[in-house]
Design a protein around this motif. Structure first.
Motif, PDB file in Angstrom:
ATOM      1  N   VAL A 249       0.873  -1.178   0.000  1.00 54.66           N
ATOM      2  CA  VAL A 249       0.000   0.000   0.000  1.00 54.66           C
ATOM      3  C   VAL A 249       0.909   1.227   0.000  1.00 54.66           C
ATOM      4  O   VAL A 249       1.844   1.311   0.801  1.00 54.66           O
ATOM      5  CB  VAL A 249      -0.916   0.014   1.245  1.00 54.66           C
ATOM      6  CG1 VAL A 249      -1.725   1.309   1.310  1.00 54.66           C
ATOM      7  CG2 VAL A 249      -1.852  -1.202   1.234  1.00 54.66           C
ATOM      8  N   VAL A 250       0.653   2.157  -0.912  1.00 49.43           N
ATOM      9  CA  VAL A 250       1.376   3.430  -0.951  1.00 49.43           C
ATOM     10  C   VAL A 250       0.424   4.497  -0.411  1.00 49.43           C
ATOM     11  O   VAL A 250      -0.735   4.549  -0.837  1.00 49.43           O
ATOM     12  CB  VAL A 250       1.775   3.792  -2.409  1.00 49.43           C
ATOM     13  CG1 VAL A 250       2.404   5.176  -2.476  1.00 49.43           C
ATOM     14  CG2 VAL A 250       2.705   2.736  -2.994  1.00 49.43           C
TER      15      VAL A 250
ATOM     16  N   VAL B 116      -1.443   4.154   8.510  1.00 52.31           N
ATOM     17  CA  VAL B 116      -0.190   3.406   8.329  1.00 52.31           C
ATOM     18  C   VAL B 116      -0.207   2.169   9.240  1.00 52.31           C
ATOM     19  O   VAL B 116       0.093   1.052   8.797  1.00 52.31           O
ATOM     20  CB  VAL B 116       1.046   4.306   8.629  1.00 52.31           C
ATOM     21  CG1 VAL B 116       2.335   3.492   8.547  1.00 52.31           C
ATOM     22  CG2 VAL B 116       1.107   5.496   7.660  1.00 52.31           C
ATOM     23  N   SER B 117      -0.605   2.353  10.512  1.00 52.70           N
ATOM     24  CA  SER B 117      -0.663   1.210  11.453  1.00 52.70           C
ATOM     25  C   SER B 117      -1.622   0.142  10.959  1.00 52.70           C
ATOM     26  O   SER B 117      -1.360  -1.053  11.083  1.00 52.70           O
ATOM     27  CB  SER B 117      -1.185   1.610  12.829  1.00 52.70           C
ATOM     28  OG  SER B 117      -0.478   2.620  13.351  1.00 52.70           O
TER      29      SER B 117
ATOM     30  N   LEU C  44       5.298   5.244   2.573  1.00 51.80           N
ATOM     31  CA  LEU C  44       4.707   6.542   2.924  1.00 51.80           C
ATOM     32  C   LEU C  44       5.510   7.674   2.293  1.00 51.80           C
ATOM     33  O   LEU C  44       6.733   7.739   2.447  1.00 51.80           O
ATOM     34  CB  LEU C  44       4.700   6.698   4.454  1.00 51.80           C
ATOM     35  CG  LEU C  44       4.186   8.037   4.977  1.00 51.80           C
ATOM     36  CD1 LEU C  44       2.697   8.203   4.663  1.00 51.80           C
ATOM     37  CD2 LEU C  44       4.417   8.157   6.489  1.00 51.80           C
ATOM     38  N   ASP C  45       4.815   8.566   1.582  1.00 52.50           N
ATOM     39  CA  ASP C  45       5.497   9.732   1.010  1.00 52.50           C
ATOM     40  C   ASP C  45       4.674  10.977   1.321  1.00 52.50           C
ATOM     41  O   ASP C  45       3.701  11.279   0.644  1.00 52.50           O
ATOM     42  CB  ASP C  45       5.651   9.569  -0.508  1.00 52.50           C
ATOM     43  CG  ASP C  45       6.453  10.721  -1.110  1.00 52.50           C
ATOM     44  OD1 ASP C  45       7.077  11.490  -0.343  1.00 52.50           O
ATOM     45  OD2 ASP C  45       6.456  10.854  -2.338  1.00 52.50           O
TER      46      ASP C  45
ATOM     47  N   ALA D 287       6.576   7.671  13.033  1.00 51.67           N
ATOM     48  CA  ALA D 287       6.550   7.110  14.385  1.00 51.67           C
ATOM     49  C   ALA D 287       6.002   5.679  14.405  1.00 51.67           C
ATOM     50  O   ALA D 287       6.300   4.913  15.298  1.00 51.67           O
ATOM     51  CB  ALA D 287       5.716   8.011  15.292  1.00 51.67           C
ATOM     52  N   VAL D 288       5.230   5.284  13.364  1.00 53.79           N
ATOM     53  CA  VAL D 288       4.534   3.970  13.420  1.00 53.79           C
ATOM     54  C   VAL D 288       5.484   2.764  13.512  1.00 53.79           C
ATOM     55  O   VAL D 288       5.287   1.939  14.414  1.00 53.79           O
ATOM     56  CB  VAL D 288       3.550   3.860  12.237  1.00 53.79           C
ATOM     57  CG1 VAL D 288       2.899   2.486  12.196  1.00 53.79           C
ATOM     58  CG2 VAL D 288       2.457   4.944  12.366  1.00 53.79           C
TER      59      VAL D 288
END
Ligand SMILES: O=P(O)(O)OC[C@H]1O[C@](O)(CO)[C@@H](O)[C@@H]1O
Length: 350
Positions: A155-156, A174-175, A186-187, A198-199
Motif C-alpha cells: 500500500v502506498v 499506516v498502522s 509513505l510519502d 513514528a509507526v
C-alpha cells in the motif's frame, strides 16, 4: 553472471499495489518563457491532468505491469476528469467520493526549467468518509490475502492531508496496513511525515528538507544524510530513501550496503513528478525482487534513478517504455557508500 541474476523472482503482474491519495489534484501545468510576479504573464502552453502523488505513482506502476488500485478521496463535482484518465491508464478506481470539487494545483514552468507550484488546500473530509476509506483499505487487503498475494503486495500512501484529516489519523492508516503485515510506503512531508514515521511505515522517500525536520539537523553533507538514513533503519524502516534532485538518491536497508545513485545531467522541463516516479520504480524493484543480491540492488536503484531522470524531460511521471531509458541507465552512476566502491555502468572507470 547467470541469467537468474537478471530475472526478478516475481513478475510485476503478481505484485498488486493499492495507491492511496488522500488529497488528489488536477495539475494545471502552464508553460511560460519566464514568470514575472505582479504583471500579466502570457502562457505558451497549458495542460490539465489528473494527478496527486499516489495517482502519479500508480501510473508508473501500472506501466511497469503491476495491477494497481487507487483510493483516497475524490470530489464528486469534477470526477469525470479523473475517471476518464483512470480508465485510460488501466487503474482500478476505489476512490471514496466526497462532496465538492477536487482541488486544482497550478505548476508554472519557465523555459529555464524552474517550476513554481501553487497547490490548493483540498476538500474537507469528514469522519464518515474516513471510516469508508478504512473499510476500502481493509477490503483490498482481505482480497489480496484471499488470492494468496501476501506478502507480494503493498500500500502506498502519498501526498498532503486534506482538511479534516489529522496527522494522528494518517499514522493510524499506516498502522492499519502494517498490522495486517502488508508493506506500507509513505510519502508525505512536514508534521504528517513525522507522525507517520513514528509507526513506522515500511519505506519512506523524503527529500533532504523534508527529512531535516525529523532528523533535527540540516542534511547538507553526506555525513549528515548517512546519519539520518542509519537512524531511519534503526527506527525500523526497511527501505529508506533520500532524494536530493540532481545530487541523486541515497538508499539504505537493514543488512545491506548503503548506495548512492547519481543521475546524468538533464535538460529539465519539469521536476514535478520526479519523486513520485522514483518511489514507484523503487517499489517495483523491491516487490519483484524481495531477496535482491547486492548487484540486483544496484540495478534496482539505477533503473529507478534513470526513470526519475526521464521524468524531468516532460510534464507528468516517467515513462518506463521511453526509448531513452537504456542510455539514461548507462549514464547513472552507483556508489557503495560504506566501501566507497564507485561503479558506472557502460562507462570505463577512470
Ligand atoms: O499533496 P501535495 O503535497 O500538495 O502534492 C501534490 C502535488 O504533488 C504531485 O503529485 C507531484 O509530486 C503533483 O502532481 C501534485 O500537484
Amino acid at each position: 553472471m547467470t541469467a537468474s541474476h537478471h530475472s526478478p523472482s516475481h513478475p510485476a503482474a503478481d505484485c498488486p499495489v493499492l495507491c492511496v491519495t488522500l488529497n488528489p489534484a488536477l495539475d494545471l501545468s502552464i508553460g511560460l518563457d519566464s514568470l514575472t510576479l505582479g504583471t500579466v504573464n502570457r502562457a505558451r502552453s497549458h495542460h490539465l491532468e489528473a494527478a496527486g502523488k499516489g495517482i502519479n505513482v500508480a501510473r508508473v506502476l501500472a506501466t511497469l505491469g503491476h495491477p494497481v488500485t487507487l483510493s483516497g478521496f475524490l470530489g464528486a463535482d469534477n470526477q469525470a476528469d479523473f475517471t476518464v484518465a483512470f480508465a485510460d491508464w488501466g487503474l482500478v478506481d476505489a476512490f471514496e467520493r466526497v462532496a465538492g470539487a477536487t482541488r486544482i494545483n497550478v505548476k508554472l514552468g519557465e523555459a529555464s526549467g524552474r517550476v513554481t507550484d501553487v497547490n490548493g488546500t483540498g476538500m474537507r473530509v469528514d469522519e464518515d468518509a474516513l471510516a469508508r476509506l478504512e473499510a476500502r483499505i481493509d477490503d483490498w487487503i482481505d482480497c489480496q490475502q484471499a488470492e494468496g498475494n501476501l506478502p507480494r503486495c503493498a500500500v502506498v500512501i502519498a501526498g498532503s492531508l486534506p482538511p479534516g484529516i489529522s496527522h494522528a489519523q494518517l499514522a493510524a492508516l499506516v498502522s492499519r496496513v502494517r498490522e495486517r503485515h502488508v508493506a506500507c510506503w509513505l510519502d508525505t512531508s512536514g508534521a504528517a511525515l513525522e507522525a507517520g514515521l513514528a509507526v513506522p511505515p515500511t519505506a519512506v522517500k523524503p527529500n533532504e528538507q523534508e527529512l531535516a525536520l525529523w532528523a533535527g539537523e540540516p542534511l547538507d553533507s553526506d555525513a549528515a544524510r548517512e546519519r539520518a538514513l542509519r537512524r531511519l533503519i534503526d527506527h525500523g524502516i526497511e527501505q529508506a530513501l533520500i532524494s536530493a534532485g540532481p545530487e541523486g538518491v541515497l538508499w539504505a536497508s537493514p543488512g545491506a550496503a548503503m548506495l548512492r545513485a547519481r543521475p546524468p545531467r538533464m535538460q529539465v522541463v519539469s521536476t514535478v513528478c520526479a519523486g513520485d516516479t522514483l518511489l514507484a520504480a523503487m517499489l517495483h524493484g523491491v516487490l519483484c525482487q524481495p531477496d535482491a543480491s547486492p548487484e540486483d540492488r544496484k540495478r534496482i536503484l539505477r533503473h529507478a534513478t534513470a526513470l526519475s531522470a526521464e521524468a524531468v524531460t516532460h510534464p507528468g511521471p516517467g515513462n518506463p517504455r521511453a526509448t531513452t531509458l537504456k542510455t539514461l541507465q548507462q549514464h547513472t552512476s552507483i556508489e557503495t557508500l560504506a566501501s566507497a566502491d564507485v561503479e558506472t555502468a557502460g562507462e570505463p572507470r577512470q
